[in-house]
Scaffold this active site. Structure first.
Site: not given
Length: 443
Positions: A15, A57, A110, A112, A212, A264-265
């Site tokens: 994350d 996310c 996670k 989301h 994160h 993811d980012n």
């Protein structure tokens, strides 16, 4: 064990792990956080230098699970608890496709993509799940001065099984935040052990919580590096990935398991949890290369050549189509699927990616387009909340010669507008035949 006709699939998703954090991407010890386990994994398979994700996310996870750009599915941004969010049940998830091919499916981490009955992972193709339904920063809620639980949903770590109601396990507070990745990996290993003993092919989706914010390490890793919580958490994340890889190898599953590790980012930008995208500018929540490009490593011994590095463009939606095809599943034919099958490229059967570019949206705005070595920005916001808005004349960068996107060269290369705008037109024309789902639409 499963035959290679139905290989296990393990997808570990970090994350907000920036391009420049890991040792194999030029970081590691330079960031005060050696990453020997992930670096070793990179040498065993294919490392992508140009793997691209979405700005936040929720958009990235929706693209991964649906094979469709978020502008189509309405998964445009993270939403606070108690408000409609996530993938509608109209979308057919990757887990549903793999489950339909006889795979055991598990989600530990996670989610989301929906926090109401009908949208939890166990409602969307996963046999079992454990983790958090929304975002990690909710772990700060209960320790915040002035927090009022009468007006905000308490954050919970939850669990569920297919066909049963998902339930809360414990409140997700800062103590739980520190320990959650250890719990996720323990459950992941136990799941793999069960399915290996049953000789059942499996899909393990492990979206870790690190890095994160609040980026807080497990107590066993606190103070490990001497470089602060962020570096300690990096070292912990590397250790967790190493635990999963070792379990796959110890179970004798390596040759029959396609293993992916990616992010993811782009990197965190909130002090004191500052990440780095290495040579690229920007962080997540922007359209800069530092937002789009993230680490990606894929290993499948005997099938994916070891030690290969590529700068070919791959997009997160491609994982949906590629993994579905690997399992023998047919992607939906009644809607646009943006993902392209990259398996021949991954296997080294071809040098080129199946993709030349893609459109990049933030919420409802077409912010930029990547095509070959070019990047055309329609809006300019190099840092979060610090931008010029929509540009009268777009900025064009050659990101091979100008990786930090500093010198606009459109006036010298207006020919690039032709193929880029044709890409945009083709993409947006599909909205007319297949209307986009608005954010918050109920099932």
């Amino acid at each position: 064990m499963p035959s290679r006709a139905s290989p296990n699939i393990v997808l570990i998703l970090a994350d907000n792990l920036g391009w420049g954090e890991l040792g194999c991407y030029g970081g590691g010890a330079l960031r005060g956080a050696p990453t020997p386990h992930i670096d070793a994994l990179a040498k065993q398979g294919l490392l992508l230098q140009n793997f691209n994700v979405e700005s936040d996310c929720v958009p990235t996870r929706s693209a991964l699970m649906s094979g469709r750009h978020p502008i189509r599915t309405g998964c445009l941004q993270s939403v606070p608890p108690g408000l409609p969010q996530g993938l509608t049940r109209h979308e057919i998830t990757l887990a549903q496709l793999l489950s339909g091919q006889g795979y055991a499916t598990a989600h530990f981490g996670k989610w989301h993509l929906g926090d109401v009955p009908g949208r939890f992972p166990s409602d969307r193709g996963f046999d079992e799940w454990y983790g958090i339904p929304r975002t990690t920063d909710e772990s700060q809620f209960t320790s915040t001065v002035g927090f009022d639980p009468s007006v905000v949903d308490l954050p919970w770590i939850m669990q569920g099984h297919r066909g049963e109601k998902s339930e809360g396990v414990k409140v997700y507070d800062l103590e739980a935040r520190r320990g959650i990745d250890a719990d996720l990996v323990d459950r992941s290993i136990e799941f793999m052990q069960r399915k290996a003993a049953a000789r059942t092919p499996f899909f393990l989706y492990l979206p870790l919580v690190h890095l994160h914010f609040p980026t807080l390490p497990h107590p066993e890793f606190a103070g490990r590096t001497g470089a602060g919580d962020f570096a300690d958490s990096m070292v912990e994340m590397d250790h967790r990935v190493g635990q999963v890889v070792r379990a796959i190898d110890d179970l004798g599953l390596a040759d029959d398991t396609l293993l992916i590790f990616c992010s993811d980012n782009g990197p965190e930008f909130r002090a004191p949890y500052r990440g780095t995208a290495g040579p690229w500018s920007g962080t997540y929540h922007t359209a800069m290369e530092g937002s789009l490009r993230v680490p990606f490593i894929v290993r499948w011994p005997g099938r994916i050549p070891a030690g290969r590095v590529s700068n070919e463009i791959v997009h997160v939606t491609d994982l949906y189509t590629t993994l579905a095809g690997l399992a023998g599943a047919r992607v939906p034919q009644d809607r646009p699927i943006d993902g392209l099958d990259q398996l021949p490229f991954f296997l080294g059967q071809q040098d080129k990616s199946a993709r030349e570019g893609f459109a990049f949206y933030i919420k409802n705005e077409l912010r930029a387009v990547k095509w070959r070595d070019w990047k055309l920005h329609f809006y300019w916001e190099p840092q979060v909340n610090e931008g010029k808005g929509k540009l009268e004349s777009p900025y064009l960068f050659n990101i091979t010669r100008d990786p930090k996107e500093e010198t606009d060269v459109l006036v010298y290369n207006t020919w690039v507008l032709g193929p880029v705008l044709k890409l945009v037109k083709s993409f947006q024309d599909s909205f007319q035949k297949h209307p986009n789902t608005p954010p918050g639409q109920p099932d």
